[in-house]
Design a protein around this motif. Structure first.
Motif, PDB file in Angstrom:
ATOM      1  N   ARG A  21     -31.477  -4.519  32.226  1.00  0.00           N
ATOM      2  CA  ARG A  21     -30.935  -3.793  31.078  1.00  0.00           C
ATOM      3  C   ARG A  21     -32.022  -3.342  30.123  1.00  0.00           C
ATOM      4  N   SER A  22     -33.134  -4.088  30.065  1.00  0.00           N
ATOM      5  CA  SER A  22     -34.211  -3.700  29.137  1.00  0.00           C
ATOM      6  C   SER A  22     -35.153  -2.693  29.782  1.00  0.00           C
ATOM      7  N   GLY A  23     -34.846  -2.301  31.023  1.00  0.00           N
ATOM      8  CA  GLY A  23     -35.671  -1.272  31.668  1.00  0.00           C
ATOM      9  C   GLY A  23     -36.842  -1.835  32.449  1.00  0.00           C
ATOM     10  N   LEU A  24     -37.054  -3.149  32.346  1.00  0.00           N
ATOM     11  CA  LEU A  24     -38.250  -3.711  32.988  1.00  0.00           C
ATOM     12  C   LEU A  24     -38.066  -3.916  34.481  1.00  0.00           C
ATOM     13  N   GLY A  25     -36.817  -4.017  34.910  1.00  0.00           N
ATOM     14  CA  GLY A  25     -36.589  -4.232  36.328  1.00  0.00           C
ATOM     15  C   GLY A  25     -36.705  -2.954  37.129  1.00  0.00           C
ATOM     16  N   TYR A 219     -54.157  -2.485  38.798  1.00  0.00           N
ATOM     17  CA  TYR A 219     -54.449  -2.407  40.231  1.00  0.00           C
ATOM     18  C   TYR A 219     -53.598  -3.416  40.992  1.00  0.00           C
ATOM     19  N   ASN A 220     -53.134  -3.014  42.163  1.00  0.00           N
ATOM     20  CA  ASN A 220     -52.279  -3.840  43.037  1.00  0.00           C
ATOM     21  C   ASN A 220     -50.892  -4.090  42.469  1.00  0.00           C
ATOM     22  N   LEU A 221     -50.583  -3.478  41.316  1.00  0.00           N
ATOM     23  CA  LEU A 221     -49.238  -3.646  40.759  1.00  0.00           C
ATOM     24  C   LEU A 221     -48.542  -2.293  40.591  1.00  0.00           C
ATOM     25  N   GLN A 222     -49.092  -1.266  41.244  1.00  0.00           N
ATOM     26  CA  GLN A 222     -48.448   0.048  41.233  1.00  0.00           C
ATOM     27  C   GLN A 222     -47.175  -0.018  42.082  1.00  0.00           C
ATOM     28  N   PRO A 223     -46.208   0.855  41.810  1.00  0.00           N
ATOM     29  CA  PRO A 223     -44.956   0.803  42.598  1.00  0.00           C
ATOM     30  C   PRO A 223     -45.198   0.746  44.108  1.00  0.00           C
ATOM     31  N   LEU A 226     -45.994  -2.763  45.704  1.00  0.00           N
ATOM     32  CA  LEU A 226     -45.050  -3.879  45.587  1.00  0.00           C
ATOM     33  C   LEU A 226     -44.303  -4.164  46.887  1.00  0.00           C
ATOM     34  N   THR A 227     -44.600  -3.383  47.933  1.00  0.00           N
ATOM     35  CA  THR A 227     -44.014  -3.712  49.244  1.00  0.00           C
ATOM     36  C   THR A 227     -44.697  -4.955  49.815  1.00  0.00           C
ATOM     37  N   TYR A 228     -45.893  -5.271  49.301  1.00  0.00           N
ATOM     38  CA  TYR A 228     -46.615  -6.472  49.729  1.00  0.00           C
ATOM     39  C   TYR A 228     -46.113  -7.636  48.881  1.00  0.00           C
ATOM     40  N   ALA A 229     -45.496  -8.637  49.538  1.00  0.00           N
ATOM     41  CA  ALA A 229     -44.762  -9.688  48.825  1.00  0.00           C
ATOM     42  C   ALA A 229     -45.563 -10.385  47.709  1.00  0.00           C
ATOM     43  N   PRO A 230     -46.842 -10.793  47.930  1.00  0.00           N
ATOM     44  CA  PRO A 230     -47.572 -11.460  46.843  1.00  0.00           C
ATOM     45  C   PRO A 230     -47.731 -10.572  45.597  1.00  0.00           C
ATOM     46  N   ASN A 231     -47.924  -9.275  45.798  1.00  0.00           N
ATOM     47  CA  ASN A 231     -48.023  -8.360  44.648  1.00  0.00           C
ATOM     48  C   ASN A 231     -46.694  -8.299  43.899  1.00  0.00           C
ATOM     49  N   ALA A 232     -45.617  -8.210  44.673  1.00  0.00           N
ATOM     50  CA  ALA A 232     -44.279  -8.133  44.071  1.00  0.00           C
ATOM     51  C   ALA A 232     -43.989  -9.400  43.257  1.00  0.00           C
ATOM     52  N   ALA A 233     -44.392 -10.549  43.805  1.00  0.00           N
ATOM     53  CA  ALA A 233     -44.168 -11.824  43.109  1.00  0.00           C
ATOM     54  C   ALA A 233     -44.964 -11.872  41.806  1.00  0.00           C
ATOM     55  N   ARG A 234     -46.209 -11.383  41.861  1.00  0.00           N
ATOM     56  CA  ARG A 234     -47.045 -11.362  40.655  1.00  0.00           C
ATOM     57  C   ARG A 234     -46.428 -10.477  39.573  1.00  0.00           C
ATOM     58  N   LYS A 235     -45.974  -9.300  40.001  1.00  0.00           N
ATOM     59  CA  LYS A 235     -45.377  -8.350  39.049  1.00  0.00           C
ATOM     60  C   LYS A 235     -44.131  -8.952  38.420  1.00  0.00           C
TER      61      LYS A 235
END
Length: 486
Positions: A21-25, A219-223, A226-235
């Motif tokens: 709801r806050s737009g962050l997701g 870096y490594n947190l661009q959309p 995020l298909t790479y699971a560790p990056n997605a978890a970090r984000k």
């Protein structure tokens, strides 16, 4: 930007729901990006009343006297007599047809803009508290409030041009103050570093990479990362961290800034990444910049890279958000104390190289805006520390001066004529600060102030008269507040 206090999410709402709801997701790229994008999806691609101002700052002090030169015999002879080995012959100049002036031959890229009637030279502009004669200037002590702080000093005069005052203690810039006064969706957007021009009391400029194709954001947190699971978890962890309510105001301000940074980079990252010939490119922009694009698809000069970035951001204004955007680009190297011109060759030397880069990039930018049908909505203008001495120094260069010539271009510009008053070219004359023989160098007392120049641009941009006086504190000292070039 006002920072609202975020209460901790209610227990009944899951963290994921609250983030959503806050737009962050919503961390997607363009089109499916942030909450703001989704809410704007129903709007046309170009807001009907969209306008952009583009400031190009020429750091070092551009030699305006060789940028725009009188072509009538009387003044050109006067100019030639003083400029000597630095003078540009009439035959070498690009004529500003209908006026008695010509452009430096290296500014050939601006000839089509003049031909369209969309380029306006503005004469003898400078930092000035209120209109001032030579007698008044000579009567004031250097410490007087009527004299701009630290005249002829690079850093101080850059600050005064950028902050639109005559007091170097002013921390904010006129672009930043205008952005707040007009409630623009973004702060000033800079592709040329962090200018004072874009500072306000509550926000810094939004600084994007100068080079098309660069990564904007973490870096490594661009959309796409995020298909790479560790990056997605970090984000996900970072988003959760920055979503926490904070008990300390400073911590709350910091986390709000981080949330905003992620949101902006998610929204603009893909647009910044577009470069000539790449996916997502806009044909009209690539065509306009073709002569400045190398075989490897990189742009030839820093100013070409910056103007290409701004062209994309203007074209993508629905993604950038807001119907008013202020941009900042810059070039360095204009402190031409030596080697300014190779004597006898008007197109060679440090100044010609600089102006070639400027004219070609601005010409390409104008062509791109025209091809996109956005020309009337975009006005570009130059600023610089100060002008340079009329009289050359002993190393085929010029020294620091005051009033200077500037150029404004765009579809809304009332071209075909000149604005302001060209200085009287007499050394020691009415416009020259000097009296004693050693100081007769031709450093012109401005006849148009930065405030009037800025007010003309901001008036077109949509600022009301009362907003202009709040953004530009010295404007009240002038009877003529707007110069009419746009």
């Amino acid at each position: 930007m006002t920072h609202h206090h975020h209460a901790a999410p209610a227990a009944a709402m899951s963290r994921r729901e609250w983030l959503a709801r806050s737009g962050l997701g919503l961390a997607g790229a363009l089109g499916a990006g942030t909450l703001g994008n989704l809410m704007l999806a129903a709007r046309p691609a170009y807001a009907a009343d969209y306008k952009a101002l583009v400031c190009i700052f020429l750091y070092g002090g551009n030699d305006g006297l060789n940028t725009i030169v009188p072509t009538d015999a009387a003044r050109h002879n006067q100019y030639k007599a003083v400029r000597a080995g630095l003078h540009l012959p009439v035959a070498s100049l690009r004529p500003l047809t209908g006026t008695s002036y010509g452009l430096h031959p290296a500014l050939a890229g601006l000839a089509p803009v003049w031909a369209d009637g969309k380029l306006a030279p503005v004469f003898n502009v400078g930092t000035l508290y209120k209109p001032m004669t030579k007698a008044q200037f000579r009567a004031e002590p250097a410490s007087s409030d009527l004299i701009p702080d630290n005249l002829f000093s690079h850093s101080d005069q850059q600050n005064l041009w950028e902050n639109g005052t005559t007091d170097t203690m002013t921390r904010t810039g006129w672009g930043g103050r205008a952005s707040v006064a007009l409630g623009t969706a973004n702060p000033v957007i800079s592709v040329g570093g962090t200018p004072r021009f874009g500072l306000s009391d509550t926000q810094s400029p939004l600084v994007l990479p100068e080079t098309p194709g660069d990564t904007f954001g973490a870096y490594n947190l661009q959309p796409a990362d995020l298909t790479y699971a560790p990056n997605a978890a970090r984000k996900k962890a970072l988003d959760a961290l920055y979503a926490e309510g904070q008990s300390l105001e400073l911590r709350e301000a910091f986390t709000a800034a981080q949330r905003n940074a992620f949101s902006v980079s998610d929204r603009l990252g893909a647009l910044v990444k577009v470069k000539p010939g790449s996916a997502g490119t806009i044909a009209a922009i690539d065509t306009a910049f073709a002569s400045l694009t190398r075989a490897d698809k990189t742009l030839a000069t820093p100013i070409a890279r910056q103007m290409y970035q701004i062209a994309k951001l203007v074209a993508g204004n629905a993604t950038v958000l807001g119907n008013r955007q202020i941009f900042f680009a810059q070039m360095g190297g204009f402190d031409t104390h030596g080697g300014q011109l190779v004597s006898g060759s008007p197109t060679e030397g440090a100044h010609a190289d600089l102006l070639q880069g400027l004219g070609d990039a601005l010409g390409a930018f104008y062509a791109a805006m025209k091809a996109l049908g956005l020309s009337d909505a975009v006005t570009a203008f130059t600023q610089s520390d100060f002008g340079r001495t009329f009289k050359p120094n002993n190393s085929t260069g010029t020294d620091h001066a005051w009033g200077n010539q500037h150029i404004v271009l765009g579809g809304a510009v009332k071209g075909g004529t000149t604005y302001g008053t060209y200085p009287d070219l007499t050394l020691g004359g009415a416009d020259d600060v000097g009296v004693e023989s050693w100081e007769l160098q031709g450093r012109w007392i401005p006849t148009t102030s930065v405030d009037q120049y800025a007010a003309t641009l901001l008036g077109w941009f949509g600022a009301s008269d009362s907003q202009l006086t709040s953004v530009l504190p010295n404007l009240r000292n002038y009877t003529t507040k707007k110069l009419g070039f746009v």
